[in-house]
Design an enzyme around this catalytic site. Structure first.
Site, PDB file in Angstrom:
ATOM      1  N   SER A 145       4.783  30.461  21.014  1.00 29.09           N
ATOM      2  CA  SER A 145       3.191  29.870  21.183  1.00 29.09           C
ATOM      3  C   SER A 145       4.106  29.162  21.510  1.00 29.09           C
ATOM      4  CB  SER A 145       2.426  29.064  19.465  1.00 29.09           C
ATOM      5  OG  SER A 145       2.128  28.406  19.836  1.00 29.09           O
ATOM      6  N   TYR A 158       4.313  25.110  11.331  1.00 29.69           N
ATOM      7  CA  TYR A 158       3.998  26.747  12.146  1.00 29.69           C
ATOM      8  C   TYR A 158       4.398  26.078  13.658  1.00 29.69           C
ATOM      9  CZ  TYR A 158       1.794  29.882  16.411  1.00 29.69           C
ATOM     10  OH  TYR A 158       1.376  30.274  17.089  1.00 29.69           O
TER      11      TYR A 158
END
Length: 249
Positions: A145, A158
């Site tokens: 990501s 995350y």
């Protein structure tokens, strides 16, 4: 992807399923799906079979080495040699940085980091058995990501796991180069999944990107397919950021 066999972890929905469908369109003959949602696995497998693919599924807890490896081996027993692995499984529980609990840290790491690691190990052990083949032995693509490269106070745990996956990708690429296994990662910005729409951050992302819009899942899947395909003969240890000009690294 012509006549290739691909295992996709987290392939029952979202980007994993979009990637699976695109791979079948590009000629992949066999698709293995690993996920923890048995009901979604069944319906997704039927959708891929309707496209003409041979499909095998496995319900597996990838946070545990034993069950993760068993899930991969189950796919191999049904489909035979695996040419590519895509790690698309992850959890995304948004939480302010001062409110993250130990339990949330542990779960995030168990799925996003350990799970990815376990599946890579299973794939490498399998792919190494073909290292005397004349072609590149195999390819692994990890979905990371853009959050691995930017501040994310609403989801720091995350972001940290995705940075860890970038590091794992580079280490595996070095370790496996001599075996002909190419290991890369793809780092998307947010894109228009049902989950992203539900969380409501896509309009903000669209404003911040150079292209003025969020991506569609298939636009991310294109890059995964490229990295997992036989067209990729040289890239390894690379991380491709796909953000529409949202971030430059």
């Amino acid at each position: 992807m012509q006549d290739q066999t691909v295992v996709i972890v987290g392939g029952a929905s979202g980007l994993g399923l979009t990637t699976a469908k695109l791979m079948v369109e590009r000629g992949a003959a066999k698709i293995g799906l690993i996920d923890r949602n048995e009901q979604l696995l069944a319906s997704s497998a039927e959708a891929l079979r309707a496209q003409g693919a041979e499909v095998a599924t496995s319900v597996a807890d990838i946070s545990c080495a034993e069950t993760a490896h068993r899930g991969f081996d189950e796919i191999v027993s049904k489909l035979g040699r695996v040419h590519a692995l895509v790690n698309s499984a992850a959890i995304y529980p948004r939480r302010p940085i001062l409110e993250i609990t130990d339990e949330e840290w542990d779960l995030e790491n168990a799925i996003n980091v350990k799970g990815t690691y376990h599946m890579m190990v299973a794939a490498v052990r399998h792919m190494r058995s073909f290292m005397n083949s004349p072609e590149v032995t195999g390819r692994i693509v990890n979905v990371t990501s853009v959050d691995a490269f930017k501040a994310h106070p609403q989801n720091a745990h995350y972001a940290a796991t995705k940075a860890a996956v970038v590091s794992l990708t580079k280490s595996f690429a070095q370790e496996c180069a001599a075996d002909g296994i190419l290991v890369n990662s793809v780092a998307p910005a947010g894109f228009a999944t049902d989950r992203a729409k539900e969380l409501g951050f896509l309009p903000e992302l669209a404003k911040a990107s150079a292209l003025g819009r969020a991506a569609e899942p298939v636009e991310m899947a294109e890059w995964i397919v490229m990295m997992a395909s036989s067209r990729n003969t040289y890239a390894t240890g690379e991380n491709v950021v796909i953000s529409g000009g949202y971030i430059y690294v």
